[in-house]
Enzyme design. Structure first.
Site, PDB file in Angstrom:
ATOM      1  N   HIS A  74     100.436 -87.122  73.978  1.00  0.00           N
ATOM      2  CA  HIS A  74     101.389 -86.027  74.019  1.00  0.00           C
ATOM      3  C   HIS A  74     101.143 -84.742  73.320  1.00  0.00           C
ATOM      4  O   HIS A  74     101.696 -83.632  73.487  1.00  0.00           O
ATOM      5  CB  HIS A  74     102.545 -86.567  73.509  1.00  0.00           C
ATOM      6  CG  HIS A  74     103.196 -87.633  74.667  1.00  0.00           C
ATOM      7  ND1 HIS A  74     104.352 -87.131  75.235  1.00  0.00           N
ATOM      8  CD2 HIS A  74     102.873 -88.868  74.687  1.00  0.00           C
ATOM      9  CE1 HIS A  74     104.659 -88.447  76.028  1.00  0.00           C
ATOM     10  NE2 HIS A  74     103.653 -89.316  75.742  1.00  0.00           N
ATOM     11  N   ASP A  93     101.018 -76.763  70.404  1.00  0.00           N
ATOM     12  CA  ASP A  93     101.822 -77.765  70.737  1.00  0.00           C
ATOM     13  C   ASP A  93     101.224 -78.793  72.019  1.00  0.00           C
ATOM     14  O   ASP A  93     100.960 -77.878  72.968  1.00  0.00           O
ATOM     15  CB  ASP A  93     103.388 -77.210  71.169  1.00  0.00           C
ATOM     16  CG  ASP A  93     104.453 -78.374  70.793  1.00  0.00           C
ATOM     17  OD1 ASP A  93     104.266 -79.542  70.901  1.00  0.00           O
ATOM     18  OD2 ASP A  93     105.412 -77.824  70.699  1.00  0.00           O
TER      19      ASP A  93
HETATM   20  P1  ADP Z   1     107.982 -82.644  69.954  1.00  0.00           P
HETATM   21  O1  ADP Z   1     107.588 -83.780  70.848  1.00  0.00           O
HETATM   22  O2  ADP Z   1     106.744 -82.297  69.166  1.00  0.00           O
HETATM   23  O3  ADP Z   1     109.211 -83.139  69.191  1.00  0.00           O
HETATM   24  P2  ADP Z   1     108.913 -81.155  72.258  1.00  0.00           P
HETATM   25  O4  ADP Z   1     109.670 -79.850  72.554  1.00  0.00           O
HETATM   26  O5  ADP Z   1     108.151 -81.648  73.526  1.00  0.00           O
HETATM   27  O6  ADP Z   1     108.470 -81.628  70.623  1.00  0.00           O
HETATM   28  O7  ADP Z   1     110.304 -82.328  72.634  1.00  0.00           O
HETATM   29  C1  ADP Z   1     111.557 -82.221  71.818  1.00  0.00           C
HETATM   30  C2  ADP Z   1     112.430 -83.069  72.759  1.00  0.00           C
HETATM   31  O8  ADP Z   1     113.359 -83.380  71.536  1.00  0.00           O
HETATM   32  C3  ADP Z   1     113.087 -82.232  73.726  1.00  0.00           C
HETATM   33  O9  ADP Z   1     113.550 -83.399  74.826  1.00  0.00           O
HETATM   34  C4  ADP Z   1     114.598 -81.823  72.952  1.00  0.00           C
HETATM   35  O10 ADP Z   1     115.661 -81.609  73.686  1.00  0.00           O
HETATM   36  C5  ADP Z   1     114.552 -82.765  71.974  1.00  0.00           C
HETATM   37  N1  ADP Z   1     115.092 -82.095  70.728  1.00  0.00           N
HETATM   38  C6  ADP Z   1     114.326 -81.536  69.827  1.00  0.00           C
HETATM   39  N2  ADP Z   1     115.504 -81.005  68.713  1.00  0.00           N
HETATM   40  C7  ADP Z   1     116.573 -81.410  69.113  1.00  0.00           C
HETATM   41  C8  ADP Z   1     117.927 -81.513  68.442  1.00  0.00           C
HETATM   42  N3  ADP Z   1     118.086 -80.974  67.344  1.00  0.00           N
HETATM   43  N4  ADP Z   1     118.856 -82.178  68.930  1.00  0.00           N
HETATM   44  C9  ADP Z   1     118.532 -83.066  70.089  1.00  0.00           C
HETATM   45  N5  ADP Z   1     117.617 -83.173  70.765  1.00  0.00           N
HETATM   46  C10 ADP Z   1     116.436 -82.359  70.222  1.00  0.00           C
HETATM   47  O1  F6P Z   2     104.325 -86.055  70.417  1.00  0.00           O
HETATM   48  C1  F6P Z   2     105.385 -85.635  69.563  1.00  0.00           C
HETATM   49  C2  F6P Z   2     105.845 -86.639  68.659  1.00  0.00           C
HETATM   50  O2  F6P Z   2     104.864 -87.001  67.563  1.00  0.00           O
HETATM   51  C3  F6P Z   2     105.833 -88.103  69.346  1.00  0.00           C
HETATM   52  O3  F6P Z   2     104.957 -89.156  69.323  1.00  0.00           O
HETATM   53  C4  F6P Z   2     107.147 -88.550  68.654  1.00  0.00           C
HETATM   54  O4  F6P Z   2     107.994 -89.397  69.101  1.00  0.00           O
HETATM   55  C5  F6P Z   2     107.999 -87.142  68.216  1.00  0.00           C
HETATM   56  O5  F6P Z   2     106.970 -86.291  68.042  1.00  0.00           O
HETATM   57  C6  F6P Z   2     108.713 -87.274  66.805  1.00  0.00           C
HETATM   58  O6  F6P Z   2     107.993 -87.744  65.843  1.00  0.00           O
HETATM   59  P1  F6P Z   2     108.232 -89.019  65.050  1.00  0.00           P
HETATM   60  O7  F6P Z   2     108.156 -90.350  66.030  1.00  0.00           O
HETATM   61  O8  F6P Z   2     107.218 -89.106  64.089  1.00  0.00           O
HETATM   62  O9  F6P Z   2     109.710 -88.865  64.353  1.00  0.00           O
END
Ligand code: ADP
Ligand code: F6P
Length: 457
Positions: free
Chosen positions: A155, A365
């Site tokens: 991811h 990202d």
């Molecule tokens: P990462 O995997 O690095 O966290 P992404 O943008 O790919 O980043 O995914 C974030 C996911 O988590 C999205 O589906 C988003 O809606 C959810 N998310 C992020 N911040 C919040 C929050 N404050 N409350 C609820 N959902 C969140």
């Molecule tokens: O790819 C993004 C990621 O590291 C996922 O593996 C993970 O689910 C998410 O971010 C949140 O991080 P964590 O599992 O360390 O709370």
């Protein structure tokens, strides 16, 4: 049809309505809801010993979780995965540190996942492993005699070989990754970087046509491919439009002033939050016509908060938010709202729809699902504008966003002004372009292509 077994470190709460901060959990949960199967991962709990914990079934998904002992958690999750691999994968090598003992802990926990998973497996299961915490899992399963097809989807980004090689155990990690049958990446950039490493530095040989992605290495055939993760566009829009959610968001926007610029991220240094705050300050300084009219809302629930680099970024952001508001706020206007908590999706999606612009400016990202959710949540007749980092995986598809360099604060400030002043026709055109691509690269397509390639390879 074979059963799908998904393995990931983080598993989502599979009951409806709970917040899942993290793209992996959100994406995998949605993908499994349609197809069903077994989901195996860490419970999120740290206990005296590492042990299997619970099994429960909701609809077509059966969830098996395991607990981790303190030492395992510290060495595998907090240490090697998040303090060595994560920064290197995101090109932040100055922020990482390496301890051999933590790498051994990472291997030990990958072995433990394999031992706990093996008794649950059937001979024709297809095993789909997710993300950087489990790079060695296929090798651990193979050592136990598992012969099923095993694929890994990363991811996060995969960096240029020179960056990956700053991890002292890089060669062992690559050898272990080559124990998978299929390795999936978010973008062509990540996939090419991995192939480049294997072909030039690990003795790999390309098989077949140049772009087929098949590599012979260590006597095995490993296939690689690009599978950009998507979102359920119609479901996101439906959540954004639900009247009761919508009323709540509209009230909130009225309270927040006319124009809302929104950002939603886990509180992580790779997300470029500090640079974004400074860019907003610059926007306020250089475009005073927006004073009193615009609010920038940053939603950022704390993440991995027992790691020093994460504590530091949190302290820095609190100081920056206070400083910027201290400089520009009026008695009746607070320009920056900084919220350290997660929200349920039925609150988040209508809020996306209310925002005139969404700032998604990670330094790096893998994909960034927030960018895609924001676009999907918009009213096509009056859409908001996505300001997107060129270093987010999503930028490979969403070329119709306002693309910015997250290290260029002045450029981001100009993009904010441009987004808030953009004619509606241009907004519609850009939105339509992005929706066309997102519909083509849907979450179902991501899942179905990966699983088909893994099964048929
Ligand atoms: P990462 O995997 O690095 O966290 P992404 O943008 O790919 O980043 O995914 C974030 C996911 O988590 C999205 O589906 C988003 O809606 C959810 N998310 C992020 N911040 C919040 C929050 N404050 N409350 C609820 N959902 C969140
Ligand atoms: O790819 C993004 C990621 O590291 C996922 O593996 C993970 O689910 C998410 O971010 C949140 O991080 P964590 O599992 O360390 O709370």
């Amino acid at each position: 049809m074979s059963r799908l077994v998904v393995v990931s470190n983080r598993v989502a709460p599979i009951q409806e309505g709970e917040a899942t901060a993290g793209g992996l959990a959100a994406g995998v949960l949605d993908a499994l809801k349609g197809k069903g199967g077994l989901w195996f991962g860490w419970s999120g709990e740290v206990t005296e010993t590492s042990e299997p914990r619970a099994e429960h079934t909701v609809g077509p998904i059966t969830l098996y979780t395991i607990n981790l002992a303190r030492k395992d958690y510290d060495q595998y999750y907090r240490g090697f995965a998040n303090d060595t691999l994560w920064p290197a994968l995101h090109y932040q090598i100055g922020l990482g540190h390496f301890e051999e003992a933590e790498f051994q802990g990472y291997r030990r926990v990958n072995d433990f996942f394999a031992r706990a998973l093996k008794p649950l497996l059937r001979p024709d299961d297809t095993i789909w492993v997710h993300d950087y915490q489990l790079l060695c899992l296929a090798e651990s399963l193979r050592a136990l005699g598992v012969t099923n097809r095993i694929g890994l989807f990363l991811h996060t980004p995969f960096p240029a070989p020179g960056v990956f090689m700053t991890i002292p155990s890089h060669a062992e990690l690559i050898r272990a990754m080559c124990g998978y049958d299929l390795l999936g990446f978010q973008t062509d950039i990540d996939c090419t970087a991995f192939q480049d490493y294997v072909l030039r530095f690990a003795g790999g040989e390309a098989v077949g046509e140049a772009l087929s992605g098949a590599i012979k290495v260590n006597g095995r055939l490993v296939r690689t491919g690009v599978y950009p993760i998507g979102v359920h566009v119609d479901e996101v829009r439906a959540q954004a439009e639900t009247p009761v959610n919508r009323r709540q968001a509209t009230r909130l926007r009225a309270y927040l002033m006319d124009r809302l610029i929104l950002s939603v991220d886990r509180l992580d240094y790779s997300k470029g939050l500090r640079q974004r705050f400074v860019a907003f300050e610059r926007f306020l300084a250089e475009f005073p016509a927006h004073h009193g009219l615009v609010t920038f809302m940053q939603i950022a629930p704390p993440s991995r908060s027992d790691i020093e680099t994460y504590q530091r970024i949190r302290r820095e952001l609190e100081a920056e938010a206070g400083r910027i508001n201290g400089r520009f706020a009026e008695v009746d206007w607070v320009p920056l709202r900084y919220l350290n908590r997660g929200f349920a999706r039925n609150v988040l999606m209508p809020l996306y729809a209310e925002a005139q612009a969404c700032l998604v400016t990670p330094l790096r990202d893998g994909m960034n699902l927030v960018a895609k959710e924001y676009v999907a949540a918009q009213d096509p007749e009056e859409p908001g504008v996505l300001i997107l980092s060129e270093f987010a995986g999503a930028a490979r598809e969403l070329q119709a966003a306002l693309l910015v360099n997250p290290y260029d604060e002045a450029g981001m400030a100009r993009a904010m002004d441009r987004a808030l002043s953009m004619p509606v026709e241009e907004k519609r055109e850009r939105h339509q372009d992005m929706m066309t691509i997102m519909r083509a690269n849907s979450l179902e397509r991501w899942r179905d292509r990966f699983v088909a390639d893994l099964e048929n390879g």
